[in-house]
Design a protein around this motif. Sequence first.
Motif, PDB file in Angstrom:
ATOM      1  N   GLU A  81      11.144  81.336 -13.236  1.00 18.68           N
ATOM      2  CA  GLU A  81      11.414  80.477 -14.385  1.00 18.68           C
ATOM      3  C   GLU A  81      10.834  79.078 -14.169  1.00 18.68           C
ATOM      4  O   GLU A  81      10.243  78.489 -15.075  1.00 18.68           O
ATOM      5  N   TYR A  82      10.981  78.557 -12.951  1.00 20.02           N
ATOM      6  CA  TYR A  82      10.433  77.229 -12.644  1.00 20.02           C
ATOM      7  C   TYR A  82       8.921  77.222 -12.807  1.00 20.02           C
ATOM      8  O   TYR A  82       8.367  76.332 -13.448  1.00 20.02           O
ATOM      9  N   LEU A  83       8.234  78.199 -12.236  1.00 16.91           N
ATOM     10  CA  LEU A  83       6.781  78.241 -12.334  1.00 16.91           C
ATOM     11  C   LEU A  83       6.319  78.470 -13.773  1.00 16.91           C
ATOM     12  O   LEU A  83       5.318  77.907 -14.205  1.00 16.91           O
TER      13      LEU A  83
ATOM     14  N   GLY B  30       4.087  75.792 -15.837  1.00 17.57           N
ATOM     15  CA  GLY B  30       2.838  76.158 -16.500  1.00 17.57           C
ATOM     16  C   GLY B  30       2.869  75.875 -17.989  1.00 17.57           C
ATOM     17  O   GLY B  30       1.894  75.370 -18.547  1.00 17.57           O
ATOM     18  N   LEU B  31       3.977  76.175 -18.645  1.00 18.63           N
ATOM     19  CA  LEU B  31       4.089  75.947 -20.083  1.00 18.63           C
ATOM     20  C   LEU B  31       3.983  74.463 -20.423  1.00 18.63           C
ATOM     21  O   LEU B  31       3.185  74.068 -21.273  1.00 18.63           O
ATOM     22  N   PHE B  32       4.789  73.645 -19.751  1.00 17.41           N
ATOM     23  CA  PHE B  32       4.759  72.222 -20.058  1.00 17.41           C
ATOM     24  C   PHE B  32       3.463  71.576 -19.586  1.00 17.41           C
ATOM     25  O   PHE B  32       2.999  70.614 -20.196  1.00 17.41           O
ATOM     26  N   GLY B  33       2.873  72.085 -18.510  1.00 16.29           N
ATOM     27  CA  GLY B  33       1.564  71.589 -18.089  1.00 16.29           C
ATOM     28  C   GLY B  33       0.506  71.885 -19.131  1.00 16.29           C
ATOM     29  O   GLY B  33      -0.343  71.044 -19.428  1.00 16.29           O
ATOM     30  N   TRP B  34       0.559  73.081 -19.717  1.00 12.85           N
ATOM     31  CA  TRP B  34      -0.395  73.440 -20.764  1.00 12.85           C
ATOM     32  C   TRP B  34      -0.192  72.572 -22.006  1.00 12.85           C
ATOM     33  O   TRP B  34      -1.154  72.089 -22.596  1.00 12.85           O
ATOM     34  N   ILE B  35       1.063  72.375 -22.391  1.00  9.59           N
ATOM     35  CA  ILE B  35       1.352  71.553 -23.573  1.00  9.59           C
ATOM     36  C   ILE B  35       0.864  70.124 -23.350  1.00  9.59           C
ATOM     37  O   ILE B  35       0.221  69.536 -24.223  1.00  9.59           O
ATOM     38  N   PHE B  36       1.158  69.557 -22.182  1.00  8.01           N
ATOM     39  CA  PHE B  36       0.721  68.195 -21.895  1.00  8.01           C
ATOM     40  C   PHE B  36      -0.805  68.104 -21.880  1.00  8.01           C
ATOM     41  O   PHE B  36      -1.394  67.193 -22.452  1.00  8.01           O
ATOM     42  N   SER B  37      -1.437  69.077 -21.245  1.00  7.83           N
ATOM     43  CA  SER B  37      -2.892  69.058 -21.143  1.00  7.83           C
ATOM     44  C   SER B  37      -3.550  69.219 -22.507  1.00  7.83           C
ATOM     45  O   SER B  37      -4.510  68.523 -22.831  1.00  7.83           O
TER      46      SER B  37
END
Length: 109
Positions: free
Chosen positions: A51-53, A57-64
Amino acid sequence: NNQIDDTNRDLSHDDSQIYLHGDLLALVAAFLYGLNDVLAEYFVKNNDRIEYLGMLGLFGWIFSFCVQAPILEGEAVRELITKFSQRQSDIMESDFLWVLLLLFCLVTM
Protein backbone atom coordinates in the motif's frame (compact mmCIF):
# COMPACT_ATOMS: atom_id res chain seq x y z
CA ASN A 1 51.49 31.58 -10.05
CA ASN A 2 48.29 30.71 -11.96
CA GLN A 3 46.29 29.52 -8.95
CA ILE A 4 43.02 31.20 -8.13
CA ASP A 5 42.89 32.38 -4.56
CA ASP A 6 39.31 32.66 -3.30
CA THR A 7 40.24 33.32 0.30
CA ASN A 8 41.27 36.94 -0.29
CA ARG A 9 38.34 37.83 -2.49
CA ASP A 10 35.98 40.42 -1.05
CA LEU A 11 32.36 39.38 -1.25
CA SER A 12 29.84 42.01 -2.13
CA HIS A 13 26.53 42.17 -0.35
CA ASP A 14 24.74 40.57 -3.33
CA ASP A 15 27.19 37.64 -3.47
CA SER A 16 26.84 36.92 0.23
CA GLN A 17 23.03 36.98 -0.07
CA ILE A 18 23.19 34.45 -2.91
CA TYR A 19 25.49 32.17 -0.91
CA LEU A 20 23.27 32.47 2.17
CA HIS A 21 20.18 31.68 0.09
CA GLY A 22 21.90 28.62 -1.40
CA ASP A 23 23.00 27.40 2.03
CA LEU A 24 19.47 27.79 3.40
CA LEU A 25 18.01 25.88 0.47
CA ALA A 26 20.54 23.08 1.05
CA LEU A 27 19.61 22.89 4.75
CA VAL A 28 15.88 22.80 3.98
CA ALA A 29 16.43 20.08 1.37
CA ALA A 30 18.50 18.02 3.82
CA PHE A 31 15.81 18.41 6.50
CA LEU A 32 13.02 17.36 4.09
CA TYR A 33 15.05 14.38 2.85
CA GLY A 34 15.62 13.21 6.42
CA LEU A 35 11.95 13.74 7.26
CA ASN A 36 10.98 11.69 4.22
CA ASP A 37 13.21 8.81 5.33
CA VAL A 38 11.87 8.84 8.90
CA LEU A 39 8.21 8.98 7.77
CA ALA A 40 8.76 6.28 5.15
CA GLU A 41 10.27 3.96 7.74
CA TYR A 42 7.42 4.70 10.15
CA PHE A 43 4.71 3.98 7.57
CA VAL A 44 6.40 0.84 6.26
CA LYS A 45 6.71 -0.56 9.80
CA ASN A 46 3.12 0.27 10.77
CA ASN A 47 1.30 -0.31 7.46
CA ASP A 48 1.37 -2.59 4.45
CA ARG A 49 4.45 -2.16 2.25
CA ILE A 50 2.47 -2.72 -0.95
CA GLU A 51 0.00 0.00 0.00
CA TYR A 52 2.85 2.40 0.83
CA LEU A 53 4.63 1.78 -2.47
CA GLY A 54 1.36 2.03 -4.39
CA MET A 55 0.46 5.35 -2.79
CA LEU A 56 4.01 6.63 -3.31
CA GLY A 57 3.78 5.78 -7.00
CA LEU A 58 0.28 7.23 -7.37
CA PHE A 59 1.04 10.54 -5.70
CA GLY A 60 4.42 10.72 -7.43
CA TRP A 61 2.68 10.31 -10.78
CA ILE A 62 0.05 12.93 -9.91
CA PHE A 63 2.70 15.41 -8.76
CA SER A 64 4.87 14.75 -11.81
CA PHE A 65 2.00 14.96 -14.29
CA CYS A 66 0.06 17.86 -12.76
CA VAL A 67 2.81 20.03 -11.27
CA GLN A 68 6.25 19.27 -12.71
CA ALA A 69 5.34 18.73 -16.35
CA PRO A 70 3.36 21.96 -16.82
CA ILE A 71 6.01 24.02 -15.02
CA LEU A 72 9.18 22.51 -16.46
CA GLU A 73 7.86 21.38 -19.84
CA GLY A 74 5.03 23.87 -20.32
CA GLU A 75 5.70 24.57 -23.99
CA ALA A 76 5.93 20.86 -24.86
CA VAL A 77 2.67 20.13 -22.99
CA ARG A 78 0.85 22.95 -24.81
CA GLU A 79 2.22 21.70 -28.15
CA LEU A 80 1.09 18.16 -27.35
CA ILE A 81 -2.41 19.32 -26.44
CA THR A 82 -2.61 21.42 -29.61
CA LYS A 83 -1.48 18.55 -31.83
CA PHE A 84 -3.83 16.14 -30.08
CA SER A 85 -6.83 18.41 -30.49
CA GLN A 86 -6.05 18.99 -34.19
CA ARG A 87 -5.53 15.32 -35.06
CA GLN A 88 -7.72 13.72 -32.44
CA SER A 89 -9.81 11.59 -34.76
CA ASP A 90 -6.78 10.25 -36.68
CA ILE A 91 -4.87 9.46 -33.51
CA MET A 92 -7.81 7.82 -31.80
CA GLU A 93 -8.61 5.67 -34.81
CA SER A 94 -5.04 4.41 -35.25
CA ASP A 95 -4.57 3.87 -31.51
CA PHE A 96 -7.83 1.95 -31.32
CA LEU A 97 -6.67 -0.38 -34.08
CA TRP A 98 -3.31 -0.96 -32.38
CA VAL A 99 -5.00 -1.70 -29.04
CA LEU A 100 -7.34 -4.17 -30.74
CA LEU A 101 -4.40 -5.87 -32.45
CA LEU A 102 -2.41 -6.11 -29.19
CA LEU A 103 -5.45 -7.33 -27.28
CA PHE A 104 -6.10 -10.01 -29.88
CA CYS A 105 -2.47 -11.14 -29.86
CA LEU A 106 -2.11 -11.17 -26.07
CA VAL A 107 -5.43 -12.86 -25.33
CA THR A 108 -4.77 -15.70 -27.76
CA MET A 109 -1.39 -16.55 -26.21
